[in-house]
Design an enzyme around this catalytic site. Structure first.
Site, PDB file in Angstrom:
ATOM      1  N   GLY A 256     104.541 -27.546 -77.255  1.00 29.93           N
ATOM      2  CA  GLY A 256     103.946 -28.240 -76.119  1.00 29.93           C
ATOM      3  C   GLY A 256     102.574 -28.727 -76.523  1.00 29.93           C
ATOM      4  O   GLY A 256     101.955 -28.169 -77.432  1.00 29.93           O
ATOM      5  N   THR A 257     102.114 -29.774 -75.864  1.00 26.47           N
ATOM      6  CA  THR A 257     100.872 -30.364 -76.348  1.00 26.47           C
ATOM      7  C   THR A 257      99.701 -30.273 -75.361  1.00 26.47           C
ATOM      8  O   THR A 257      99.126 -29.210 -75.238  1.00 26.47           O
ATOM      9  CB  THR A 257     101.124 -31.795 -76.833  1.00 26.47           C
ATOM     10  N   THR A 258      99.359 -31.329 -74.653  1.00 29.72           N
ATOM     11  CA  THR A 258      98.039 -31.337 -74.027  1.00 29.72           C
ATOM     12  C   THR A 258      98.026 -30.968 -72.544  1.00 29.72           C
ATOM     13  O   THR A 258      98.840 -31.473 -71.769  1.00 29.72           O
ATOM     14  CB  THR A 258      97.417 -32.744 -74.180  1.00 29.72           C
TER      15      THR A 258
ATOM     16  N   ALA B 143     101.373 -36.542 -80.643  1.00 30.31           N
ATOM     17  CA  ALA B 143     102.161 -35.455 -80.045  1.00 30.31           C
ATOM     18  C   ALA B 143     102.015 -35.386 -78.533  1.00 30.31           C
ATOM     19  O   ALA B 143     102.697 -34.615 -77.871  1.00 30.31           O
ATOM     20  CB  ALA B 143     101.755 -34.120 -80.665  1.00 30.31           C
TER      21      ALA B 143
END
Lengths: 253, 282
Positions: free
Chosen positions: B53-55, B229
């Site tokens: 998972g990113t931001t 991403a």
């Protein structure tokens, strides 16, 4: 040398049952009944902190009479059972039927084992369904007996008389305010038929409300909402709309 | 069936033992294998790609806090999932967003949610916000060995502090180090550097809830702009960031229509000025 007395199993069980019944009869009663939007729990309980009824899981609640430490233990056990089940399976897989069975086994084993004193408790496990016909109410007694109740049930000191009166006064699909007043009315009549007035401060009230948007349907009714629901006469028709508007206030109890 | 088939069908003794109001502690006693931290470690650092998972960004405003997350999960250079949800309600007054190994992170969140609800039911009162943040710290610590093998989970926690009457944000590092973000905004995950830059320029301390949401979505847009991403808003598929707002009235998740309206305004403005709003020089 003394010879140990022979006590017949019938007598031993009857003694234990007597012991448990006496303990339970000392306490004030709890009434559980269905209303239009779910299941209502009402008890006479002046304590704000020591509850007789509580949330177990999303749609399931618990009510008890008898010895506090014993039913509190069972309550915590039930919450743990439900949470572990919901965590390792899915929230939907936690059911009142399953929980009631576990309680029945627990109480039954304790009752018939010589080593432990019987629990002096009676429990109700209730689950609110998506529609009124799906509501489930299970009543469990000290010996592990389990009964599937319809519409209303009372337990504790005056259970029999209260049930008798509920038979006359309870109708299906009552709005919350009316159902509450029915319950308070029957709780206030003692054996001789004399009527006491029970104030909001002496009451513990909670609902499993199927109309709540959250997964967790259990909610305590306290403070101004309780006073208002009690105070309204049979003439007030706006009960439902108002109690819904108040929904957000006390949900954080 | 684990819960009730041991022995006679009655509740096992562990269930009736008073004491702990923590679900994790109870599990550690009764069924430790269900706890993520009790699992065996991979023998070598993990080289396979697991979805990440990113931001996540969070912004406080007077009267509450907003948390938002993009929808992308990546596996190396691939997009593993374009509609993953990384911001979750923790309970009625707090939410948690996750960056890092998605599988472990989602499990951690699930355990965290049960932990808070369990405490609330047993104690009859909600845990303090600080207490909740601390419970999460301990879960991240439990995952430290996994993090050392390459499977890190870094959450962001935000909630409304009912005692103090303010929204708060807590950020973490992989060792469980926790900081109470006093400046009012923060971000985690791969695009967090870019998001933080945007937040820094857009944040002010008199935002209302709607403006705070706009700040969050702008920051996510900037993160997606520069970090491959992080997923930008997907207008064609109508996949928008997850936005939750926590105030004294509890937690509410914005609907796709609500977020979509904010997204469209931002995208329209970016068609004119791709880098987003201009901050004054002085």
């Amino acid at each position: 040398m003394t010879t140990p007395f022979y006590v017949s199993p019938q007598q031993a069980m009857a003694d234990r049952a007597d012991y448990a019944r006496k303990g339970i009869a000392r306490g004030r009663s709890v009434v559980v009944l269905t209303y239009a939007d779910g299941i209502l729990f009402v008890a006479e309980n002046p304590s704000r902190a020591l509850h007789k009824m509580s949330e177990i899981y999303d749609r399931i609640a618990f009510a008890a009479v008898g010895k506090y430490n014993e039913f509190e233990n069972l309550r915590i056990g039930g919450v743990r059972y439900a949470d572990i089940r919901g965590y390792s399976y899915a929230r939907h897989d936690v059911t009142a039927r399953g929980l009631a069975n576990v309680y029945a086994q627990t109480l039954g084993t304790i009752f018939s084992s010589g080593g432990e004193k019987p629990y002096e408790v009676e429990l109700i496990v209730a689950e609110v369904g998506a529609a009124p016909g799906d509501d489930q109410i299970y009543r469990l007694t000290y010996d592990g007996s389990i009964a599937d109740e319809q519409h209303y049930v009372a337990m504790g000191g005056n259970a029999d008389q209260i049930t008798e009166q509920l038979k006359r006064t309870h109708r299906e699909g009552l709005p919350l305010g009316e159902a509450l007043r029915v319950a308070v009315d029957v709780l206030g009549r003692d054996g001789s038929g004399e009527k006491r007035t029970i104030t909001a401060a002496q009451l513990e009230v909670a609902v499993l409300d199927r109309t709540r948007t959250q997964d967790r349907k259990f909610k305590r009714i306290v403070g101004t909402q309780l006073a208002r629901l009690l105070g309204e006469g049979a003439t007030a028709a706006g009960v439902e709309a108002e109690s819904d508007a108040e929904d957000g206030d006390s949900s954080a109890e | 069936m684990e819960a009730n088939t041991r022995g006679t069908g009655r509740l096992p003794a562990a269930f009736l033992t008073p004491g702990s109001s923590s679900f994790t502690e109870f599990l550690a006693d009764y069924q430790p294998e269900l706890l993520p931290s009790r699992r065996g470690l991979p023998a070598t650092p993990v080289t396979v790609e697991a979805p990440h998972g990113t931001t996540i960004v969070a912004v406080t405003f007077p009267g509450g806090v907003v948390m938002a997350g993009d929808r992308r999960a990546t596996m190396g250079n691939l997009i593993a999932q374009r509609d993953i949800e990384k911001v979750f309600p923790a309970d009625e007054y707090s939410c948690v967003g996750i960056a890092g190994t998605a599988g472990l992170a989602v499990e951690m969140v699930k355990l965290f949610q049960v932990e808070l609800e369990h405490y609330e039911k047993i104690e009859g009162t909600t845990m303090s916000l600080e207490g909740k943040a601390n419970r999460l710290t301990q879960m991240i610590r439990g995952n430290l060995p996994m993090a050392m093998q390459g499977l890190a989970v870094v959450p962001l926690f935000a909630g409304y502090d009912l005692d103090a009457g303010v929204g708060r944000i807590y950020s973490y590092d992989i060792t469980g180090g926790r900081s109470d973000e006093q400046q009012g905004y923060t971000s985690v995950g791969s695009g967090s550097l870019f998001a933080r830059g945007a937040l820094k320029k857009l944040y002010r301390d008199d935002l209302n809830a709607d403006q705070a949401v706009t700040v969050c979505v702008q920051a996510l847009y900037d993160a997606a702009d520069d970090d491959s991403a992080t997923g930008g808003p997907d207008l064609s598929r109508k996949i928008f960031p997850i936005v939750t707002v926590v105030t004294d009235e509890g937690l509410s998740r914005w609907t796709d229509e609500q977020v979509g309206a904010v997204v469209r305004t931002i995208v329209d403005a970016r068609l004119v000025r791709p880098d987003g709003p201009n901050a004054p020089l002085n």
